[in-house]
Design a protein around this motif. Structure first.
Motif, PDB file in Angstrom:
ATOM      1  N   GLN A   1      47.964  50.080  28.127  1.00  0.00           N
ATOM      2  CA  GLN A   1      48.162  51.088  27.076  1.00  0.00           C
ATOM      3  C   GLN A   1      46.851  51.525  26.434  1.00  0.00           C
ATOM      4  O   GLN A   1      46.843  52.310  25.487  1.00  0.00           O
ATOM      5  N   ILE A   2      45.752  51.010  26.919  1.00  0.00           N
ATOM      6  CA  ILE A   2      44.456  51.361  26.328  1.00  0.00           C
ATOM      7  C   ILE A   2      43.848  52.514  27.120  1.00  0.00           C
ATOM      8  O   ILE A   2      43.588  52.386  28.321  1.00  0.00           O
ATOM      9  N   GLU A   3      43.654  53.626  26.450  1.00  0.00           N
ATOM     10  CA  GLU A   3      43.200  54.822  27.141  1.00  0.00           C
ATOM     11  C   GLU A   3      41.845  54.588  27.808  1.00  0.00           C
ATOM     12  O   GLU A   3      41.594  55.005  28.930  1.00  0.00           O
ATOM     13  N   HIS A   4      40.987  53.872  27.069  1.00  0.00           N
ATOM     14  CA  HIS A   4      39.647  53.627  27.541  1.00  0.00           C
ATOM     15  C   HIS A   4      39.633  52.910  28.897  1.00  0.00           C
ATOM     16  O   HIS A   4      38.679  53.007  29.658  1.00  0.00           O
ATOM     17  N   PHE A   5      40.686  52.145  29.175  1.00  0.00           N
ATOM     18  CA  PHE A   5      40.742  51.367  30.413  1.00  0.00           C
ATOM     19  C   PHE A   5      41.475  52.110  31.542  1.00  0.00           C
ATOM     20  O   PHE A   5      41.692  51.545  32.612  1.00  0.00           O
ATOM     21  N   ALA A   6      41.824  53.363  31.291  1.00  0.00           N
ATOM     22  CA  ALA A   6      42.688  54.072  32.242  1.00  0.00           C
ATOM     23  C   ALA A   6      42.087  54.135  33.642  1.00  0.00           C
ATOM     24  O   ALA A   6      42.795  54.096  34.641  1.00  0.00           O
ATOM     25  N   ASP A   7      40.758  54.227  33.706  1.00  0.00           N
ATOM     26  CA  ASP A   7      40.106  54.398  35.012  1.00  0.00           C
ATOM     27  C   ASP A   7      39.984  53.105  35.824  1.00  0.00           C
ATOM     28  O   ASP A   7      39.656  53.146  37.001  1.00  0.00           O
ATOM     29  N   TYR A   8      40.196  51.977  35.182  1.00  0.00           N
ATOM     30  CA  TYR A   8      39.871  50.733  35.861  1.00  0.00           C
ATOM     31  C   TYR A   8      41.065  50.142  36.596  1.00  0.00           C
ATOM     32  O   TYR A   8      42.134  50.005  36.035  1.00  0.00           O
ATOM     33  N   ASP A   9      40.864  49.826  37.831  1.00  0.00           N
ATOM     34  CA  ASP A   9      41.887  49.146  38.612  1.00  0.00           C
ATOM     35  C   ASP A   9      41.184  48.067  39.445  1.00  0.00           C
ATOM     36  O   ASP A   9      39.952  47.998  39.467  1.00  0.00           O
ATOM     37  N   PRO A  10      41.952  47.221  40.110  1.00  0.00           N
ATOM     38  CA  PRO A  10      41.337  46.131  40.876  1.00  0.00           C
ATOM     39  C   PRO A  10      40.306  46.615  41.900  1.00  0.00           C
ATOM     40  O   PRO A  10      39.327  45.906  42.170  1.00  0.00           O
ATOM     41  N   ALA A  11      40.486  47.796  42.436  1.00  0.00           N
ATOM     42  CA  ALA A  11      39.524  48.278  43.439  1.00  0.00           C
ATOM     43  C   ALA A  11      38.174  48.583  42.809  1.00  0.00           C
ATOM     44  O   ALA A  11      37.117  48.235  43.346  1.00  0.00           O
ATOM     45  N   LEU A  12      38.217  49.234  41.639  1.00  0.00           N
ATOM     46  CA  LEU A  12      36.961  49.523  40.953  1.00  0.00           C
ATOM     47  C   LEU A  12      36.272  48.218  40.543  1.00  0.00           C
ATOM     48  O   LEU A  12      35.077  48.025  40.751  1.00  0.00           O
TER      49      LEU A  12
ATOM     50  N   PRO B   1      30.780  34.078  43.663  1.00  0.00           N
ATOM     51  CA  PRO B   1      32.119  33.648  44.087  1.00  0.00           C
ATOM     52  C   PRO B   1      33.127  34.782  43.858  1.00  0.00           C
ATOM     53  O   PRO B   1      33.999  34.687  42.977  1.00  0.00           O
ATOM     54  N   LEU B   2      32.995  35.831  44.652  1.00  0.00           N
ATOM     55  CA  LEU B   2      33.770  37.052  44.405  1.00  0.00           C
ATOM     56  C   LEU B   2      35.273  36.823  44.477  1.00  0.00           C
ATOM     57  O   LEU B   2      36.038  37.381  43.698  1.00  0.00           O
ATOM     58  N   LYS B   3      35.681  35.995  45.414  1.00  0.00           N
ATOM     59  CA  LYS B   3      37.119  35.768  45.576  1.00  0.00           C
ATOM     60  C   LYS B   3      37.707  35.121  44.322  1.00  0.00           C
ATOM     61  O   LYS B   3      38.735  35.569  43.794  1.00  0.00           O
ATOM     62  N   ASP B   4      37.026  34.092  43.833  1.00  0.00           N
ATOM     63  CA  ASP B   4      37.486  33.429  42.604  1.00  0.00           C
ATOM     64  C   ASP B   4      37.450  34.396  41.428  1.00  0.00           C
ATOM     65  O   ASP B   4      38.369  34.437  40.606  1.00  0.00           O
ATOM     66  N   MET B   5      36.376  35.146  41.328  1.00  0.00           N
ATOM     67  CA  MET B   5      36.242  36.055  40.191  1.00  0.00           C
ATOM     68  C   MET B   5      37.355  37.101  40.195  1.00  0.00           C
ATOM     69  O   MET B   5      37.999  37.347  39.174  1.00  0.00           O
ATOM     70  N   ASN B   6      37.586  37.705  41.344  1.00  0.00           N
ATOM     71  CA  ASN B   6      38.657  38.704  41.426  1.00  0.00           C
ATOM     72  C   ASN B   6      40.020  38.092  41.105  1.00  0.00           C
ATOM     73  O   ASN B   6      40.826  38.683  40.394  1.00  0.00           O
ATOM     74  N   PHE B   7      40.237  36.888  41.639  1.00  0.00           N
ATOM     75  CA  PHE B   7      41.525  36.238  41.385  1.00  0.00           C
ATOM     76  C   PHE B   7      41.726  35.991  39.891  1.00  0.00           C
ATOM     77  O   PHE B   7      42.788  36.298  39.325  1.00  0.00           O
ATOM     78  N   LEU B   8      40.714  35.454  39.264  1.00  0.00           N
ATOM     79  CA  LEU B   8      40.854  35.123  37.833  1.00  0.00           C
ATOM     80  C   LEU B   8      41.001  36.381  36.983  1.00  0.00           C
ATOM     81  O   LEU B   8      41.798  36.419  36.048  1.00  0.00           O
ATOM     82  N   LEU B   9      40.226  37.402  37.300  1.00  0.00           N
ATOM     83  CA  LEU B   9      40.295  38.629  36.495  1.00  0.00           C
ATOM     84  C   LEU B   9      41.624  39.349  36.704  1.00  0.00           C
ATOM     85  O   LEU B   9      42.210  39.880  35.759  1.00  0.00           O
ATOM     86  N   ASN B  10      42.117  39.348  37.928  1.00  0.00           N
ATOM     87  CA  ASN B  10      43.345  40.097  38.216  1.00  0.00           C
ATOM     88  C   ASN B  10      44.614  39.335  37.878  1.00  0.00           C
ATOM     89  O   ASN B  10      45.620  39.934  37.509  1.00  0.00           O
TER      90      ASN B  10
END
Lengths: 591, 591
Positions: free
Chosen positions: A26-37, A7-16
């Motif tokens: 503010q977490i450096e480790h998460f700097a690379d992650y965005d909704p597209a990734l 259920p990709l649509k639901d998953m993306n909605f909930l995560l985003n």
């Protein structure tokens, strides 16, 4: 049986839009992650789940595992799927890059993990074991063991298993009888019987690293005298290569009602004098280490409820949009799709609403776990939240998963009782999830006594403040219906229960024990209602910037449905919690 | 797996002191029956259930039925058990002496029937079929058919089955496609496919009398154009003996998740030109006749919930009085029997309380059925009560049975998931009971629209008056605890729901459809709470004349437990019923 489609649509909605990401930026480790990734990872995982794992789900159930003189053979296709799973890097998704993992945030890994569980629960049970074992080794800070084992585990070259339960000691690990005798070279000789060992023996990996609870001579009695050992199936030489077979033997596998593709092993250690084991960390701290793995396993188990709910929903929706039967109760039209019968629609919405709420909760916990590890502030509060939620999510989600498997069968009618359709497998597979990794009763006691009384209600009070804040946002929305009053009542009931639990002294302990499971269910319903408020708020916000109106309106309708069909349960559960010992004290069980 | 032991003490208590026997003393037909005779019948049945049927339960599950080119073979021991069952007169217990039966009151037969269902549900499924088929023939008043078939059926020489469902018509019998073409000799040629036929083909009896729904040429469309036919497997000649094979063929049997010992058949009629059938009663009245059997089957199915609950309780109690684990949460004692853990005791009491309440309700319905047939007055009111209770008991008891099978497994922990212990079988066997003989959704619609709106709430109002009278007796007792307030709330909620349902016009129909299952559950909980009040009152009265104080006090404690752990559900269900369409109307299922 139809394949699983994530259920990709639901998953993306909930995560985003729904899961809590306060401070992620503010977490450096998460700097690379965005909704597209995020979306790309989910897309890839979805393909793997649908194309590789899901097609093996029913065939694995039918074939089951084979046992022959100590050797366990997994169902056809398992070995190849395991190799692909590891080669594609799915095993170490949230484990450190330094050891071959991908270091992704847990809140992404949680979504991916749910896909594996939906597609093929029996198959993927090894993953939480590996994740947990790796974390034990990272926590215990034993560089030698890390060097020897971590990379092999993270890459899947070697597998692992968790050897806790003994014939006489199920839930009561302090009662462990397996012995560990120290040798001059620093190793230990392990001997004893362990039962119910998931993936304790199989043909998927070159070696199997058993994590075994055992007692050293003269150790203190009970839980404080239990140590944790690594006992590899094949001994590991100094160069880190597999050597001779260790004194470890699979005696039999269980004939279970479900999870046929996952071998549940009875293991004998030390029949020929003792299996060579290496101590993890320090002596007598075994339960403490094991609980790292156990908490991991509890969250994974909770996700099994979500995963089966999702699979059931998909199958039931598909069936009810194909099958015609009976007359439309409102228009009189005959031979209508069963999805058009209000009672069937009620069941379908119930499946989707409960699954969605639990999925949101699982992401909420996962993101807080990320924050607890990496946030620049409030780490302790995030950890308190995770600690409070772990028993609630584990138990409520699996109990719900059982009910949802039943609802799925109900929508299928007679076809649901016939094994060919595959939905009876959902019921059989999910059944043990309220038992393993700590029964619902054990989770409830953990919640009431350790997680609430134990911290003077701090975590619970913080939670109530959070729910109140989201409630304020929800009632500010322009959504019709009388459910707002119900939600207000729910908040009142939650606070009353919190006060009740905190006020009970020694005399009230029995009553708390009699109503602990009911309180846990109340917490589960309240937390899911909270998630549905957040979903409604987020959907409402998105409507301003998205043209996907039908989808967003459906989410809002789904939340209203939850408040009418699930939230009211808190009223009944509250009554039961505060009168829980009625009759129990006076009743003589052996009459 | 341990053998079944009938709960004779509970059964005698409920039959003698709780079930409604107003006016029994004035019924001539009952003149011979007294508690001693009742007790003797139950004792004999208990032996048969424990010694003959129960030992075949697990072996039948493991072996299952065999299908080979149209021939169905039942599991080992089935044929001998069937012969004994018939020879001992159990099959025709409540059927007329004139045809080889024993003419016992239904309220005794109900208790006996529960024993068979507990001991071996798969095996005994033929009994309700025979009971119902005999009643159809008695009702349809066709002397020729009665002469030819009744005695053979009542004695078990011939068996029967109910051929309703077709591949395209499950719940919707008006959609029947099987054809019946009238012949010059008065018989009909039947042709069509039927599925899910319980005991449609087997090796237990010399002949199998199929009751088949079919449509004659030019019959009206829908339910009003369906007729009922007798289609024997072997044609019956004028002397009443079996002749040649009829054009009836078992095409396959289903591979089900449970009830392995009961063959579920797909039957083809008329592949070779048409099976010879005899019309039952008049044309186009088939559904009316079939509903005689269906109502019988619904009550039997409801009893299956009680029976599985009892079996689960017995197994769980036995296990929890053997298995030690963990620490007593109050005294600190280690390795205590798990029955001493409050949460396990809660589950055990839950099993016994729900089973006992449902059992009392089943006797209540059975005795009213006796009164409806034989009482000198108020027959119509008794019939209204039975009609109102049939959907409630059928659906609520089977839904409860599913939950209770789950609770039983939960008490067994990991052992419950392993097939050897036999408790997983309870879960698998009970699963279909909320589906066959009309799903829970169908029962709920029958309740709300036919049984309540259809008689302007008369039966429901009479029920509320009865419950209020017993509530008055209960609150007059000297029993501590705050449950009286809960019961008063329950009565309020029940009346509010009744008013709500009766006030809904056409516009409110959709909302009623969305909450019908919730209302049915509310009715189930309320009726069981009512039974527990009666049990408490009866136990209190018996204390004056019995020294069995522990037993009677336990019954009172059990009723208090029910009011604290089950009755509060009505509060939640009430909220859901009156807001049932929230979100449902706005939700687009195909998004």
């Amino acid at each position: 049986m139809a394949d699983y489609s994530a259920p990709l649509k639901d998953m993306n909605f909930l995560l985003n839009h729904v899961a809590d990401s306060r401070g992620f930026d503010q977490i450096e480790h998460f700097a690379d992650y965005d909704p597209a990734l995020l979306s790309a990872v989910l897309e890839e995982a979805s393909k793997f789940a649908g194309q590789v794992l899901s097609p093996l789900n029913q065939s694995g159930d039918i074939e089951g595992c084979h046992f022959n003189d100590g050797v366990v053979t997994t169902p056809e296709g398992w070995i190849d799927a395991y190799r692909q799973f590891c080669d594609n890097g799915w095993l170490g998704l949230a484990l450190p890059e330094a050891y071959g993992g991908q270091s992704l945030p847990r809140f992404i890994a949680a979504a991916v993990h749910e896909m594996w569980l939906s597609a093929n629960l029996s198959f993927v049970m090894f993953q939480a074991l590996t994740q947990g074992a790796a974390e034990i080794l990272l926590t215990a800070r034993d560089e030698r063991l890390q060097q020897r084992y971590l990379e092999k585990l993270v890459t899947g070259e070697w597998a692992t298993c968790m050897s806790l339960t003994e014939p006489g000691a199920g839930s009561d690990l302090g009662n462990t009888r397996t012995r560990a005798i120290p040798q001059e070279d620093g190793t230990y000789l392990i001997s004893g019987q362990k039962i119910y060992i998931t993936y304790g023996e199989h043909d998927l990996a070159e070696n199997i690293v058993h994590l075994v609870l055992a007692k050293t001579p003269d150790s203190p009695p009970g839980a404080k005298g239990v140590s944790l050992f690594i006992v590899p199936k094949y001994k590991v030489d100094e160069s880190g290569q597999c050597g001779a077979l260790n004194d470890v033997r699979c005696v039999s596998i269980e004939h279970k009602t479900g999870l046929h593709g996952s071998p549940t092993c009875n293991i004998s250690y030390g029949d020929d004098g003792g299996a060579i084991g290496e101590l993890v960390g320090e002596e007598n701290r075994g339960l403490e280490y094991m609980f790292i793995l156990m908490n991991e396993a509890r969250l994974s188990t909770g996700q099994q409820g979500v995963a089966i709910g999702e699979m059931g929903y998909q199958r039931a929706l598909e069936y009810s949009l194909e099958r015609t039967q009976g007359r439309d109760a409102l228009t009189g039209e005959t031979n209508v799709l069963i999805a058009r019968h209000p009672d069937v629609k009620r069941m379908l919405m119930g499946l989707r609403a409960q699954t969605t709420a639990l999925r949101a909760l699982s992401y909420q916990i996962a993101s807080r776990l990320d924050l607890a590890e990496l946030a620049s502030e409030d780490r302790a509060a995030h950890l308190r939240f995770v600690a409070l939620m772990t028993p609630v999510f584990k138990a409520f989600s699996t109990e719900s998963g059982n009910l949802m498997a039943g609802t799925t069968i109900q929508i299928f009618g007679g076809m649901g009782f016939v094994e060919e359709t595959g939905v009876a497998q959902l019921m059989r597979d999910i059944r043990v999830t309220t038992i393993y990794e700590g029964t619902t009763g054990i989770q409830a006691n953990d919640l009431v006594f350790r997680k609430i009384q134990g911290d003077q209600g701090e975590a619970l009070k913080e939670l109530v403040v959070e729910i109140e804040a989201d409630f304020a946002k929800y009632i500010a929305l322009d959504i019709a219906g009388g459910e707002k009053e119900m939600l207000a009542q729910m908040l009142g009931v939650l606070s009353e229960c919190a006060d009740y639990i905190l006020q009970q002294g020694k005399a009230g302990r029995e009553s708390l024990l009699c109503g602990a499971v009911n309180f846990l269910e109340l917490m589960g319903v309240a937390c899911c209602s909270w998630m549905m408020m957040r979903i409604a708020v987020a959907a409402h916000e998105q409507k301003a910037q998205s043209s996907d109106t039908v989808y967003l309106n459906n989410l809002i309708a789904l939340s209203r449905f939850y408040f009418a069909h699930f939230t009211p349960k808190v009223l009944a559960l509250h009554k039961t919690v505060i009168t829980a010992d009625a009759g129990i004290r006076d009743y003589l069980i052996e009459d």
